[in-house]
Design a protein around this motif. Structure first.
Motif, PDB file in Angstrom:
ATOM      1  N   SER A 423       0.836  -1.187   0.000  1.00  0.00           N
ATOM      2  CA  SER A 423       0.000   0.000   0.000  1.00  0.00           C
ATOM      3  C   SER A 423       0.881   1.250   0.000  1.00  0.00           C
ATOM      4  CB  SER A 423      -0.910   0.007   1.235  1.00  0.00           C
ATOM      5  OG  SER A 423      -1.569   1.245   1.362  1.00  0.00           O
ATOM      6  N   HIS A 426      -1.438   3.657   2.784  1.00  0.00           N
ATOM      7  CA  HIS A 426      -1.680   3.196   4.160  1.00  0.00           C
ATOM      8  C   HIS A 426      -0.567   2.215   4.525  1.00  0.00           C
ATOM      9  CE1 HIS A 426      -5.594   4.727   2.919  1.00  0.00           C
ATOM     10  NE2 HIS A 426      -5.959   4.770   4.197  1.00  0.00           N
ATOM     11  N   ASN A 428       1.203   1.626   7.141  1.00  0.00           N
ATOM     12  CA  ASN A 428       1.307   1.003   8.461  1.00  0.00           C
ATOM     13  C   ASN A 428       0.178   0.020   8.750  1.00  0.00           C
ATOM     14  OD1 ASN A 428       3.640   2.516   9.125  1.00  0.00           O
ATOM     15  ND2 ASN A 428       2.369   4.280   9.689  1.00  0.00           N
ATOM     16  N   ASP A 429      -0.619  -0.250   7.740  1.00  0.00           N
ATOM     17  CA  ASP A 429      -1.749  -1.150   7.941  1.00  0.00           C
ATOM     18  C   ASP A 429      -1.335  -2.558   7.523  1.00  0.00           C
ATOM     19  OD1 ASP A 429      -4.168  -2.520   8.014  1.00  0.00           O
ATOM     20  OD2 ASP A 429      -5.314  -0.730   7.473  1.00  0.00           O
ATOM     21  N   LEU A 432      -4.162  -4.805   6.029  1.00  0.00           N
ATOM     22  CA  LEU A 432      -4.533  -4.423   4.663  1.00  0.00           C
ATOM     23  C   LEU A 432      -3.554  -5.018   3.661  1.00  0.00           C
ATOM     24  CD1 LEU A 432      -6.191  -2.778   2.616  1.00  0.00           C
ATOM     25  CD2 LEU A 432      -4.682  -0.831   3.101  1.00  0.00           C
ATOM     26  N   GLU A 433      -2.249  -4.886   3.926  1.00  0.00           N
ATOM     27  CA  GLU A 433      -1.255  -5.414   2.992  1.00  0.00           C
ATOM     28  C   GLU A 433      -1.266  -6.936   2.968  1.00  0.00           C
ATOM     29  OE1 GLU A 433       2.633  -3.826   3.150  1.00  0.00           O
ATOM     30  OE2 GLU A 433       1.982  -1.829   2.508  1.00  0.00           O
ATOM     31  N   LEU A 472     -10.469  -6.590   9.169  1.00  0.00           N
ATOM     32  CA  LEU A 472      -9.299  -5.703   9.056  1.00  0.00           C
ATOM     33  C   LEU A 472      -8.937  -5.155  10.439  1.00  0.00           C
ATOM     34  CD1 LEU A 472      -9.952  -4.002   5.601  1.00  0.00           C
ATOM     35  CD2 LEU A 472      -8.524  -5.989   6.129  1.00  0.00           C
ATOM     36  N   SER A 473      -8.252  -4.032  10.483  1.00  0.00           N
ATOM     37  CA  SER A 473      -7.735  -3.562  11.777  1.00  0.00           C
ATOM     38  C   SER A 473      -8.738  -2.737  12.558  1.00  0.00           C
ATOM     39  CB  SER A 473      -6.456  -2.749  11.565  1.00  0.00           C
ATOM     40  OG  SER A 473      -6.697  -1.684  10.670  1.00  0.00           O
ATOM     41  N   GLY A 474      -9.694  -2.130  11.861  1.00  0.00           N
ATOM     42  CA  GLY A 474     -10.622  -1.237  12.556  1.00  0.00           C
ATOM     43  C   GLY A 474     -12.075  -1.567  12.359  1.00  0.00           C
ATOM     44  N   SER A 478     -12.790   0.760   9.215  1.00  0.00           N
ATOM     45  CA  SER A 478     -11.744   0.622   8.198  1.00  0.00           C
ATOM     46  C   SER A 478     -12.327   0.723   6.802  1.00  0.00           C
ATOM     47  CB  SER A 478     -11.019  -0.724   8.348  1.00  0.00           C
ATOM     48  OG  SER A 478     -10.234  -0.744   9.518  1.00  0.00           O
ATOM     49  N   SER A 481     -12.957   4.417   5.983  1.00  0.00           N
ATOM     50  CA  SER A 481     -11.740   5.184   5.738  1.00  0.00           C
ATOM     51  C   SER A 481     -11.019   4.723   4.473  1.00  0.00           C
ATOM     52  CB  SER A 481     -10.794   5.090   6.941  1.00  0.00           C
ATOM     53  OG  SER A 481     -10.386   3.749   7.141  1.00  0.00           O
ATOM     54  N   LEU A 482     -11.112   3.432   4.148  1.00  0.00           N
ATOM     55  CA  LEU A 482     -10.449   2.921   2.944  1.00  0.00           C
ATOM     56  C   LEU A 482     -11.293   3.119   1.688  1.00  0.00           C
ATOM     57  CD1 LEU A 482      -9.042  -0.456   4.373  1.00  0.00           C
ATOM     58  CD2 LEU A 482      -7.796   1.682   4.023  1.00  0.00           C
TER      59      LEU A 482
END
Length: 563
Positions: A423, A426, A428-429, A432-433, A472-474, A478, A481-482
């Motif tokens: 990514s 983003h 630090n996600d 996601l990666e 995902l993380s949130g 998420s 925001s994505l």
């Protein structure tokens, strides 16, 4: 004074015996290699029940050291049968499984089946031999406590379930095994039986097996007259999210394999799942049984299935002469999958040999990478292709495959699946990666699989769908925001869907998971099915798709699947 001393000594002896019994039971639970350990919380949930059972039996037996041991044997026997069942079949037993003894006789070698029966019956025989006949009234009264308690739970199962869940709030809907490790074997046997009884009470008026079978057989016979038998492949993939739908993310390269992008991605639509982030069994329930997962009877419908058959898609196809296969590369106790697949109507069910050693299966998880934790889709597809390629039958086939790779926490082995995209927006996600790179390798494996299916059997019906989006993380935040599908929070239940039928790709603007069986039956009958039935997916968005219109069909399925 002497009387007080005797009573005090007797009370102390009772406490010592109960303490020794409980210590031995805990040691047994920890040492038996079943994978079901004894947690501290069981001291609250399981220990009182086990000690009560032991004390009642001990009080009804003659004095002496041997009766003290004999009184403990039924509890150890229950634990032994419970663990043996779990080890051999890979799922947590329920009291209703007693009716499956003929099936166990067919499945297990004679020495294993005979050993299990001996383990269950011998302690009861020894207790009968050691009964205190001189004090038969006391013995009978104490032993009667057990059926009286069972009768109370049977009469008021809802109250028992509510009380149980208040004391044990950390129930895991997805895993019977974790519930047993947290609450105990005996406690969960009672809990699941109360749950089954509560379901019976709520839907008893819908249970008329004879009328249900006759009506469904007539309806399915009408389908028979208009269908052209074709092989059906229904592939459900865990958390199969399409990263290209994240409009606020820029990747270093396409997160899908080239062949997938060129041949299959342009034909994908959307199917609305009943869940987001987890609870795959809810998606499976809809995809197999053709009704919404309304949660009117429990948080997870599959957890209530007993193996009694309902007229879900596999049962319909079985009646139409299909061989019905279900392949699941995870544990049979996960979401009560074994009983659920039986209830949905599958004739052949395959779990990995490592998780269900007593059942014949073509599946194996020996290639699972420790850093990933779940069987890679490509390995699952390769095994499935070999299996269906070896099938030698004139009968058409339903090939249901559940892929579990991609499950949270999205582990990926970088040695054999090195990162291919990252990514740029983003960075630090991690999830996601990891999800994007998993998607690349999954689409490569899926393209290979579909290429071979279509080459072998171009006239078949193939449906590929994701069970739900990953958290995902949130969580849902998420996806906003994505920019998933424009960041519309109402679309976090929309998952990718691919339909191939008889040499062409079929697409609809958007469907629901519970409409997939109707799509398959409509394709199987060249449109006749939806001419006779209301198929909302053909009329969306103008059609009435209110879940309330499905309540009667939902209750009917559940009434017979939970018998």
């Amino acid at each position: 004074m002497n009387g007080r001393v005797v009573r005090k000594y007797t009370s102390l002896a009772v406490l010592v015996r109960a303490g020794l019994f409980l210590a031995a039971l805990i040691a047994f639970a920890r040492l038996v290699p079943s994978g079901l350990s004894f947690s501290a919380h069981q001291l609250l949930m399981e220990a009182p029940l086990a000690v009560l059972l032991y004390t009642c039996l001990r009080s009804a037996l003659r004095n002496g050291p041997w009766p003290s041991i004999v009184a403990a044997l039924p509890a150890f026997s229950l634990y032994g049968v419970f663990d043996f069942y779990f080890i051999m079949l890979g799922r947590v037993p329920r009291l209703s499984d007693v009716r499956n003894l003929p099936e166990l006789h067919d499945v297990l070698p004679f020495w294993q089946f005979g050993g299990m029966l001996l383990l269950a019956l011998l302690p009861l025989i020894l207790c009968g031999v050691c009964l205190e006949r001189r004090h038969w009234l006391r013995s009978t009264a104490l032993l009667a406590l057990i059926p009286v308690a069972a009768g109370i739970i049977h009469a008021t199962p809802g109250s028992f379930l509510r009380a149980f869940e208040r004391v044990s709030p950390a129930m895991r809907a997805y895993s019977d095994a974790e519930n047993v490790m947290y609450n105990g074997r005996l406690a969960m046997l009672v809990y699941y039986e109360a749950q089954r009884r509560a379901t019976d009470v709520r839907i008893a008026e819908y249970r008329d097996r004879e009328a249900y079978e006759k009506r469904m057989e007539l309806a399915v016979d009408a389908i028979r007259a208009h269908m052209e038998p074709r092989n059906i492949h229904l592939v459900v993939l865990e958390s199969f999210v399409d990263p290209s739908l994240f409009l606020n993310v820029e990747f270093s390269g396409p997160p899908a394999h080239r062949r997938w992008r060129e041949r299959y991605a342009p034909h994908m639509g959307y199917s609305r799942s009943p869940v987001f982030g987890g609870n795959t069994a809810q998606a499976e329930f809809e995809l197999l049984c053709g009704v919404p997962a309304l949660q009117r009877l429990a948080g997870l419908e599959f957890n209530l299935f007993t193996g009694s058959r309902a007229w879900c898609l596999p049962q319909i196809l079985s009646f139409l002469g299909y061989r019905t296969h279900a392949s699941n590369p995870y544990k049979p106790d996960f979401f009560n999958a074994w009983a659920a697949y039986q209830g949905a109507g599958f004739d052949n069910i395959y779990f990995p040999r490592e998780f269900a050693p007593s059942h014949e299966s073509y599946l194996s998880v020996k290639n699972v990478r420790p850093s990933e934790g779940f069987l890679f889709d490509g390995d699952l597809f390769a095994q499935n292709l070999t299996f269906i390629g070896a099938e030698n039958s004139e009968q058409p086939m339903l090939n249901y495959v559940l892929g579990i790779y991609g499950h949270h926490p999205n582990g990926i082995d970088k040695e054999i699946r090195p990162p291919v995209v990252r990514s740029l927006t983003h960075r630090n996600d991690f999830l996601l990666e990891a999800t994007a790179n998993q998607h690349y390798y999954r689409t490569q494996a899926l393209a290979d699989y579909l290429d071979q299916l279509i080459a072998r059997d171009p006239g078949s019906i193939i449906v590929v769908v994701s069970d739900h989006l990953p958290p995902l993380s949130g969580g849902s935040a998420s996806y906003q925001s994505l920019g998933y599908l424009g960041g519309d929070i109402t679309r976090i239940h929309d998952n990718r869907l691919l339909i191939y039928s008889g040499g062409r790709f079929v697409s609809y603007p958007r469907v629901h998971h519970h409409e997939v069986p109707r799509i398959i039956l409509d394709e199987l009958t060249d449109g006749w099915f939806c001419e006779r039935q209301h198929c909302a997916f053909k009329e969306w968005p103008t059609a009435d798709i209110s879940l309330a219109t499905h309540v009667d069909r939902y209750i009917e399925v559940m009434a017979h699947a939970t018998e």
